[in-house]
Structure formats: structure tokens, C-alpha cells
Enzyme design. Structure first.
Site, PDB file in Angstrom:
ATOM      1  N   GLU A 114       0.839  -1.204   0.000  1.00 61.56           N
ATOM      2  CA  GLU A 114       0.000   0.000   0.000  1.00 61.56           C
ATOM      3  C   GLU A 114       0.864   1.240   0.000  1.00 61.56           C
ATOM      4  O   GLU A 114       1.935   1.240   0.604  1.00 61.56           O
ATOM      5  CB  GLU A 114      -0.848   0.041   1.287  1.00 61.56           C
ATOM      6  CG  GLU A 114      -1.448  -1.284   1.630  1.00 61.56           C
ATOM      7  CD  GLU A 114      -2.346  -1.231   2.849  1.00 61.56           C
ATOM      8  OE1 GLU A 114      -2.376  -0.202   3.539  1.00 61.56           O
ATOM      9  OE2 GLU A 114      -3.027  -2.244   3.084  1.00 61.56           O
ATOM     10  N   LYS A 116       2.225   4.397   1.494  1.00 61.50           N
ATOM     11  CA  LYS A 116       2.237   4.869   2.880  1.00 61.50           C
ATOM     12  C   LYS A 116       1.892   6.348   2.837  1.00 61.50           C
ATOM     13  O   LYS A 116       2.678   7.176   2.363  1.00 61.50           O
ATOM     14  CB  LYS A 116       3.605   4.637   3.520  1.00 61.50           C
ATOM     15  CG  LYS A 116       3.643   5.035   4.992  1.00 61.50           C
ATOM     16  CD  LYS A 116       4.918   4.534   5.651  1.00 61.50           C
ATOM     17  CE  LYS A 116       4.907   4.679   7.153  1.00 61.50           C
ATOM     18  NZ  LYS A 116       4.667   6.005   7.665  1.00 61.50           N
ATOM     19  N   ASP A 118       1.354  10.071   3.853  1.00 60.66           N
ATOM     20  CA  ASP A 118       2.028  10.940   4.807  1.00 60.66           C
ATOM     21  C   ASP A 118       1.014  11.924   5.376  1.00 60.66           C
ATOM     22  O   ASP A 118       0.858  13.041   4.892  1.00 60.66           O
ATOM     23  CB  ASP A 118       3.169  11.686   4.113  1.00 60.66           C
ATOM     24  CG  ASP A 118       4.136  12.284   5.117  1.00 60.66           C
ATOM     25  OD1 ASP A 118       3.981  11.998   6.327  1.00 60.66           O
ATOM     26  OD2 ASP A 118       5.021  13.037   4.703  1.00 60.66           O
ATOM     27  N   TYR A 229      -7.175   2.079   5.914  1.00 60.01           N
ATOM     28  CA  TYR A 229      -6.260   0.971   5.617  1.00 60.01           C
ATOM     29  C   TYR A 229      -6.298  -0.157   6.640  1.00 60.01           C
ATOM     30  O   TYR A 229      -5.478  -1.072   6.568  1.00 60.01           O
ATOM     31  CB  TYR A 229      -4.827   1.476   5.466  1.00 60.01           C
ATOM     32  CG  TYR A 229      -4.310   2.293   6.636  1.00 60.01           C
ATOM     33  CD1 TYR A 229      -4.168   1.717   7.897  1.00 60.01           C
ATOM     34  CD2 TYR A 229      -3.966   3.630   6.470  1.00 60.01           C
ATOM     35  CE1 TYR A 229      -3.704   2.457   8.961  1.00 60.01           C
ATOM     36  CE2 TYR A 229      -3.497   4.380   7.528  1.00 60.01           C
ATOM     37  CZ  TYR A 229      -3.373   3.791   8.779  1.00 60.01           C
ATOM     38  OH  TYR A 229      -2.918   4.526   9.828  1.00 60.01           O
ATOM     39  N   LYS A 317      10.513   2.843   3.296  1.00 58.33           N
ATOM     40  CA  LYS A 317      10.440   4.295   3.126  1.00 58.33           C
ATOM     41  C   LYS A 317      11.065   4.759   1.805  1.00 58.33           C
ATOM     42  O   LYS A 317      11.994   4.140   1.295  1.00 58.33           O
ATOM     43  CB  LYS A 317      11.183   4.994   4.286  1.00 58.33           C
ATOM     44  CG  LYS A 317      10.626   4.680   5.670  1.00 58.33           C
ATOM     45  CD  LYS A 317       9.262   5.293   5.908  1.00 58.33           C
ATOM     46  CE  LYS A 317       9.326   6.750   6.233  1.00 58.33           C
ATOM     47  NZ  LYS A 317       9.431   7.081   7.626  1.00 58.33           N
ATOM     48  N   CYS A 411       9.724  47.954  -9.964  1.00 61.87           N
ATOM     49  CA  CYS A 411       9.455  46.651 -10.576  1.00 61.87           C
ATOM     50  C   CYS A 411      10.648  46.220 -11.443  1.00 61.87           C
ATOM     51  O   CYS A 411      11.079  46.979 -12.309  1.00 61.87           O
ATOM     52  CB  CYS A 411       8.189  46.736 -11.413  1.00 61.87           C
ATOM     53  SG  CYS A 411       7.909  45.271 -12.415  1.00 61.87           S
ATOM     54  N   CYS A 414       9.229  46.302 -15.353  1.00 61.28           N
ATOM     55  CA  CYS A 414       8.832  47.519 -16.072  1.00 61.28           C
ATOM     56  C   CYS A 414       9.340  48.795 -15.407  1.00 61.28           C
ATOM     57  O   CYS A 414       9.160  49.886 -15.955  1.00 61.28           O
ATOM     58  CB  CYS A 414       7.312  47.573 -16.234  1.00 61.28           C
ATOM     59  SG  CYS A 414       6.459  47.919 -14.690  1.00 61.28           S
ATOM     60  N   CYS A 429       3.784  45.534  -8.027  1.00 58.73           N
ATOM     61  CA  CYS A 429       4.089  46.506  -9.072  1.00 58.73           C
ATOM     62  C   CYS A 429       2.773  47.210  -9.400  1.00 58.73           C
ATOM     63  O   CYS A 429       1.766  46.557  -9.642  1.00 58.73           O
ATOM     64  CB  CYS A 429       4.627  45.764 -10.291  1.00 58.73           C
ATOM     65  SG  CYS A 429       4.482  46.679 -11.827  1.00 58.73           S
ATOM     66  N   CYS A 434       2.154  46.285 -16.905  1.00 58.48           N
ATOM     67  CA  CYS A 434       3.498  45.699 -16.823  1.00 58.48           C
ATOM     68  C   CYS A 434       3.513  44.394 -17.635  1.00 58.48           C
ATOM     69  O   CYS A 434       2.643  43.543 -17.447  1.00 58.48           O
ATOM     70  CB  CYS A 434       3.829  45.424 -15.358  1.00 58.48           C
ATOM     71  SG  CYS A 434       5.281  44.400 -15.112  1.00 58.48           S
TER      72      CYS A 434
HETATM   73  S1  IVH Z   1      -0.758   0.279   8.880  1.00 59.82           S
HETATM   74  C1  IVH Z   1       0.021  -1.896  12.602  1.00 59.82           C
HETATM   75  N1  IVH Z   1      -0.999   1.327   6.486  1.00 59.82           N
HETATM   76  O1  IVH Z   1       2.172   4.988   9.163  1.00 59.82           O
HETATM   77  C2  IVH Z   1      -0.259  -1.200  11.335  1.00 59.82           C
HETATM   78  N2  IVH Z   1      -0.120   2.690   8.226  1.00 59.82           N
HETATM   79  O2  IVH Z   1       4.457   4.258  10.971  1.00 59.82           O
HETATM   80  C3  IVH Z   1      -0.033   0.239  11.471  1.00 59.82           C
HETATM   81  N3  IVH Z   1       0.420   4.968   7.543  1.00 59.82           N
HETATM   82  O3  IVH Z   1       0.649   5.407  12.284  1.00 59.82           O
HETATM   83  C4  IVH Z   1      -0.517   1.086  10.412  1.00 59.82           C
HETATM   84  N4  IVH Z   1      -0.207   4.774   5.449  1.00 59.82           N
HETATM   85  O4  IVH Z   1      -0.148   6.819  10.336  1.00 59.82           O
HETATM   86  C5  IVH Z   1      -0.615   1.542   7.764  1.00 59.82           C
HETATM   87  N5  IVH Z   1      -1.282   2.155   4.329  1.00 59.82           N
HETATM   88  C6  IVH Z   1      -0.916   2.353   5.598  1.00 59.82           C
HETATM   89  C7  IVH Z   1      -0.405   3.578   6.041  1.00 59.82           C
HETATM   90  C8  IVH Z   1      -0.019   3.709   7.380  1.00 59.82           C
HETATM   91  C9  IVH Z   1       0.291   5.586   6.364  1.00 59.82           C
HETATM   92  C10 IVH Z   1       0.970   5.590   8.775  1.00 59.82           C
HETATM   93  C11 IVH Z   1       0.071   5.489   9.971  1.00 59.82           C
HETATM   94  C12 IVH Z   1       0.870   4.835  11.044  1.00 59.82           C
HETATM   95  C13 IVH Z   1       2.263   5.028  10.573  1.00 59.82           C
HETATM   96  C14 IVH Z   1       3.137   3.911  11.096  1.00 59.82           C
END
Ligand code: IVH
Length: 668
Positions: A114, A116, A118, A229, A317, A411, A414, A429, A434
């Protein structure tokens, strides 16, 4: 209580929940915005007349509530763990080995992968299908109750409905990541800068800040979204695998990331990671890696967890998108409204695989706040397709030769006076003519959400303005082909295509037209609000300040800006000239009533009776769109002689396929 009214309210709520889901989660609306608004107004009216009909799951209840004193805390039934991190392939393979050793498995393990996200992790608790409680992850054991804030997120279901795939469980704890999409983040920050407020450092901070608002009415204005998720405790619903669980969540109308890769061996997962990493900047939100999960839930249970993280999951990561480099010079750019934006010219450096040589510094106050000087070594960051930013100066590297930045008094394009009004973050400006401002205004005018003129790129606009062929956007409709064809890198054919695109753009919706004008404080959304309210250009032109302010989302700032723009004789002249040239702003309904409105065509192969550009023009005049590639969003594929792979793909997807004769019948 009148049973009929109660039933009516319930029906409206259900219909609105469904349309909300189709619109926000699936991006496949079944009704027009006008129809949705009508249903919402009907429910609001009903609830106003009979307040006892208001239920907590009503779609009218997403606008926020009076502020809280503080957040209550709540314990998670099952702790919300974090993930172990991996930074290279070796560590991922070692994880797979560990899992297999632990399970004494000879065969390969199936994982799901999946993106991840942010953002900020949250838990949503549903009892008998109603959203009862939502909380942050906190320390994993207890979090803060942010139910009112979570309710304002349009993609969060407030009430669940039974489906054949997943009956509504009596208790369901859903976990997911709240985030702010990148475009919305840029807009949010732009708004803050315009208001003289400090911008958010990144979408995650903006998300966290928005969820931590004690006043949920503020949260309601933030463009939050969520992907789910996982689950915590669930009573009354069972699944054998993580993937099946995600499918059940999807069936219950939770937003689940469509890019999740189901069940695959570790090698495939590594290939998926490479693709994800390569394409991460094409996504509309930020990711910081990939999460791998053992798919089989019985195996997950066997593996169990270590102190803070499960043994069945791993976060792989992405490499960081921050780098250090040196500021060679601080340049100043002039925008559409004359705002002067300082830009750091950098020693080129590769950030997350892309070379960066410029970064925005926003405005004078931002430079002062961060104390960034020409010659500084700085930390820069690139977030998705967001313009690279200078995070901070590394002051320990200063040599004393760095130069402090001062906004120029005139500016740089111009030479006119530069003015900074009280309470405004931007210095501007003052010369509306301009060349830099004119170019930016025309680029905005021709951009996607506005007149959407294909082929009118930045370089071309630059040439047209510098050669004196364009002084305002209205001039676009008076260009002649011969002078366009005479420009650098313009051939007869590209000139003709541009002229065609300009001609086609004259059929435009009122909302796009208002947006294209480039009125300050009138973004895409407000432009469409104005269009919906006034329904014609004349009506807007003669609207009083009171009439403008009477609109829900419009305050004195927007109203004054609109009035000032429309009262300006030069703007009036430009609008008049466009109308004379045949520009025809129409209401959304009129545009929607065109024969091919809302349909997307893909062309493949050669046609007998017309060229492909001609076919494209025909489709577009009738309100349809033409796209280069076949996807689920394609309505029809027009197949001529010698069609390519697009036809195969269309067949695979079961799309409607037209031959030339059928097409001509439809368009005539
Ligand atoms: S699973 C035990 N799935 O990552 C499973 N986490 O470092 C824990 N996160 O606190 C979470 N996308 O905020 C999972 N597809 C995803 C995720 C995800 C982002 C974040 C989540 C979690 C942190 C863990």
C-alpha cells in the site's frame, strides 16, 4: 411527529449520502451539482422547520459545531501500533525471511502493498452503522477525541448501509490516514500568505493543525481527505484476509486507496515499490513510502507483535526529498496581480530524483522570518508537484559574505513603483500594463480551469506579448493566423491548431469565464459560486455590493474586489471586445445540455470524411471531451481505419465503440 416527514428526511439523507459518495470518493457523480444542491436545500428546509428531525448522521451536519474548551481523551480498544521501517531492498528481503522463518513456511508468503500516506492516523468508531467517535492515534494507547472535526471530512461516511459484500457490523473500528491533497494544500497556503498568515510547512503539518482545531467550523473549511487501511475491533463482520477486509471497507463506502496492490509475493512487491517511487510525483497527495502487510489474517495473528510494531508489517520508506544546496542569488518574479515573489536561484541539486535549481521564498516577511540570505547554504524540500521550498538556512555554514535581501523599490520588469499596502503580505508593481503581469494574466486566462486553450504555452504567450500582438487576453480573439505563423517555432499547422483552439474556447461556461478574468480573490470555487448565483454576465455586471455579500461564501473582501474589477473601464472594454468576438459564456446547465456534455471520447485510426482535429473540434463544440488514452472514464472510442491498441483496451474494458458512420449520425 408526522411519520411522512420523518420518512422523507430519512430518504433525503440516504440519497445525499449516496451522491456524496459517488461524487467525492468515486469521482463518478450521477446527478448534477444543481440536483445535489436541491436535495440538500430540501433537507435543510425540512430540518429547519422540524429541528426534531435532525439526526447526527445528517449530511447537513458536516459544517462544524461551536468550539470545544479542550479535547477529551479516549483509550483505543486495540492499541494503534506503529511500523518498523526499512530503507533498502536488503532490509525488505530480510523481513520476508523473518516472516517465513517465524511461520516455518516453505512456500512464498502473500503480501499486500500500500502507498504509505504521509498524513495523520485516526480511528473512526461506528456503532450500529453510525459514526459515534473519532480519535487521533495519540501515543498509540490513548488519543484525543476529534469526532466533530472528522465529521466535516466529506469522504468519511456518517452512516453505513448494508451491502451484499458487507453487512453493517454492530461495532466497527476503522483506521486510516487523514491527509490534504497537494493542489488543495497549495491553495490553502496561498490563501494564508495573501492574508499575511504564516504558511504551513507541508501538507502533513496542515493536516495535523486542521485536526487539532477546537473550532470544527475552521476544520470544515480545510480540504481534508482520508484513506482507510485497517480495522481495530470489529463485531458482526469477518474476513479471512487483509485484502478482503479492504474490499469490505470499500463496499461499506469507506475511501480505500485504489493503488493498493493485492496479494503478491515479495519479488512482485519490490517491483511495485519501484513503480510507486518512480511515479510518486504524479500522485495528488504525499506518500513517504510503501507499507507491506502479510495478507492472511490468521498468519498475522500467529506472527503477533513486538513492543510497538507488528511482526506482519513493514514500512519501506522512500529516499528523503530534502537536500542542502547553496543560494546563488535571490531573484524577484512578477505575478498576475503584480505581486513580487522572491525566488532563490540555487546551485542545481537532485532532490528525490529531480534536479532543482529554483525555490520559492514566498514574500519579504517569509525571508525575514527564516533569515535567508544570498550565498547561504540552505535546506530545501520538494513535496510532490509543489514548487520546491527553502526550509531553512544552515547558519553554522555562514562565512560573513552572505547578503541580506531587500525588496526592490521599483518593478524589475517595467521599472514602475512597487507598493506594499498595509496588512498585505505582498509588495506589488502598480503598473497594470506591466508586461510580466500581462503575460501571467494571459497564461491564467488560457489555463485548464479557465478558457483551456490547447497549445498556448508560456513561451508562446511571452513571444506574443513581447511582439506587441497581445496587450490583453481579449486580443487573443483578434489574432490573425499569419502573424502567429510568423513567430519562432510556429509552423502553418501549429498556428492553425492554435487558432482552432481559440475559436473552440469561445463556448465557455460562466464559471470558467469568471475565473479566467483573474479577479483577485476569485478562485475557481468562488467563480462557480458567482456563476450559479447570477446565471449571466449581465446580472453579475450589475450586481450591487449587497447582492454579492448576500451570498453565503462571499464576504466584503471578495465583493469589493469583484466590484472594483467590473467598474474598471479597461476591464469593461476587454469584456465587451470578447463578447463582440463571439465569446459566449453560458450557464452550467446550458453547457450540460449540449449533446455530448459529460462524455469523453478517444479517437483511434484514420477517418474518411474528416481529419482527427476536425473530429475533435466537432466533439468539443457539442460539449464533449477528447482524451488521448483509454481508461474507465472514457465514454466512447471512435475507431477509424487501422485502429491501434486503444481499440483492444476499449474492448477489454467493455466500452462503447463507434465506427465513423455511427459517429457522424450522432454529431449531426
Ligand atoms: S498500517 C500496525 N498502512 O504509518 C499497522 N499505516 O508508521 C499500522 N500509515 O501510524 C498502520 N499509510 O499513520 C498503515 N497504508 C498504511 C499507512 C499507514 C500511512 C501511517 C500510519 C501509522 C504510521 C506507522
Amino acid at each position: 411527529m408526522n411519520e411522512d416527514l420523518k420518512k422523507k428526511a430519512a430518504e433525503l439523507r440516504q440519497a445525499l449520502h449516496r451522491h456524496n459518495y459517488l461524487y467525492y470518493v468515486l469521482d463518478e457523480p450521477e446527478v448534477s451539482d444543481a440536483e445535489y444542491d436541491r436535495l440538500m436545500r430540501e433537507l435543510t428546509a425540512l430540518e429547519t422547520a422540524h429541528p426534531e428531525l435532525v439526526e447526527p448522521d445528517s449530511p447537513t451536519q458536516r459544517v462544524g459545531a461551536p468550539p470545544l474548551e479542550k479535547f477529551e481523551t479516549v483509550a483505543h480498544t486495540i492499541p494503534m501500533l506503529s511500523l518498523e521501517n526499512a530503507f533498502d531492498e536488503e532490509e525488505v528481503l530480510a523481513f520476508d525471511q523473518r516472516v517465513r522463518r517465524f511461520l516455518k513456511a516453505d512456500e512464498k508468503i502473500l503480501y499486500t502493498a500500500e502507498p504509505k500516506m504521509d498524513g495523520v492516523a485516526v480511528e473512526l468508531v461506528y456503532e450500529n452503522g453510525l459514526l459515534r467517535q473519532a480519535s487521533t492515534r495519540g501515543d498509540g494507547y490513548t488519543g484525543e477525541l476529534i469526532t466533530l472535526n472528522i465529521r466535516t471530512i466529506k469522504t468519511v461516511p456518517l452512516a453505513l448501509v448494508n451491502t451484499p459484500l458487507a453487512p453493517v457490523p454492530s461495532r466497527l473500528e476503522v483506521r486510516g490516514e487523514v491527509f490534504i491533497p497537494l493542489t488543495a494544500f497549495k491553495q490553502l497556503n496561498k490563501g494564508r500568505l495573501d492574508q499575511g498568515e504564516a504558511p504551513f510547512a507541508n501538507p502533513r503539518n496542515a493536516t495535523a493543525g486542521s485536526l487539532r482545531q477546537l473550532d470544527s467550523r475552521i476544520t470544515a473549511k480545510r480540504p481534508l481527505d482520508i484513506f482507510c487501511y485497517g480495522v481495530g475491533r470489529v463485531t458482526g463482520l469477518e474476513f479471512a484476509s487483509h485484502w478482503k477486509m479492504l474490499e469490505a471497507l470499500r463496499a461499506l463506502r469507506f475511501p480505500v486507496n485504489p493503488h493498493i496492490k493485492p496479494q503478491a509475493g515479495i519479488e512482485e512487491i519490490l517491483i511495485y515499490y519501484k513503480k510507486l517511487l518512480d511515479r510518486r510525483h504524479e500522485f495528488s497527495y504525499e506518500m513517504d513510502g510503501m507499507v507491506i502487510k502479510v495478507d492472511n489474517l490468521a498468519l498475522q495473528k500467529k506472527l503477533g507483535e513486538k513492543s510497538r510494531s507488528p511482526r506482519w508489517a513493514l514500512a519501506y520508506k522512500f529516499p528523503p526529498t530534502q537536500e542542502t544546496t547553496r543560494v546563488l542569488k535571490i531573484d524577484v518574479q512578477v505575478g498576475r496581480t503584480g505581486a513580487l515573489t522572491p525566488v532563490a536561484l540555487l546551485e542545481p541539486v537532485s532532490v528525490g530524483g529531480v534536479t532543482v535549481s529554483r525555490a520559492t521564498l514566498h514574500n519579504e516577511d517569509e525571508i525575514k522570518r527564516k533569515d535567508i540570505r544570498a550565498g547561504d547554504t540552505v535546506l530545501i524540500q520538494r513535496a510532490g508537484d509543489v514548487i520546491p521550498e527553502v526550509v531553512k538556512a544552515i547558519t553554522t555554514k555562514r562565512t560573513g559574505t552572505e547578503r541580506v535581501f531587500h525588496m526592490p523599490a521599483t518593478c524589475p520588469v517595467c521599472g514602475s513603483r512597487v507598493l506594499r499596502l498595509e496588512g498585505e503580505a505582498a509588495a506589488r508593481c502598480v503598473n497594470a500594463n506591466c508586461p510580466a503581469q500581462v503575460k501571467e494574466r494571459i497564461k491564467h486566462f488560457a489555463s485548464k480551469g479557465a478558457f483551456d486553450i490547447d497549445g498556448l504555452g508560456d513561451k508562446l504567450v511571452g513571444q506574443l506579448v513581447d511582439k506587441g500582438l497581445l496587450r490583453s487576453y481579449a486580443d487573443l480573439f483578434f489574432l490573425d493566423k499569419a502573424s502567429v505563423a510568423g513567430l519562432d517555432r510556429m509552423a502553418e499547422k501549429s498556428a492553425r491548431n492554435l487558432m482552432d483552439a481559440i475559436a473552440r474556447s469561445k463556448q465557455i461556461s460562466l464559471g470558467r469565464f469568471f475565473y479566467a478574468l483573474g479577479i483577485r480573490h476569485v478562485g475557481e470555487h468562488i467563480a462557480h459560486v458567482l456563476a450559479r448565483r447570477f446565471k449571466s454576465l449581465d446580472a453579475l455586471m450589475s450586481a450591487t455590493a449587497e447582492a454579492l455579500m448576500a451570498i453565503d461564501e462571499i464576504g466584503p473582501r471578495v465583493s469589493e474586489s469583484v466590484r472594483a474589477f467590473l467598474e474598471n473601464p479597461e476591464n469593461q472594454r476587454n469584456i465587451r471586445r470578447m463578447l463582440e468576438a463571439g465569446v459566449m459564456p453560458k450557464t452550467e446547465e446550458a453547457v450540460a445540455n449540449q449533446a455530448l456534455a459529460g462524455m469523453t471520447f478517444v479517437l483511434t485510426g484514420a477517418l474518411e470524411s474528416m481529419t482527427r482535429p476536425e473530429a475533435k473540434a466537432r466533439i468539443e463544440t457539442l460539449g464533449g471531451k477528447v482524451s488521448a488514452s483509454v481508461s474507465r472514464k472514457t465514454t466512447c472510442v471512435l475507431a477509424g481505419r487501422g485502429p491501434g491498441s486503444k481499440l483492444d483496451k476499449a474492448r477489454q474494458l467493455g466500452l462503447r465503440i463507434l465506427n465513423e458512420a455511427q459517429f457522424i449520425e450522432i454529431v449531426s
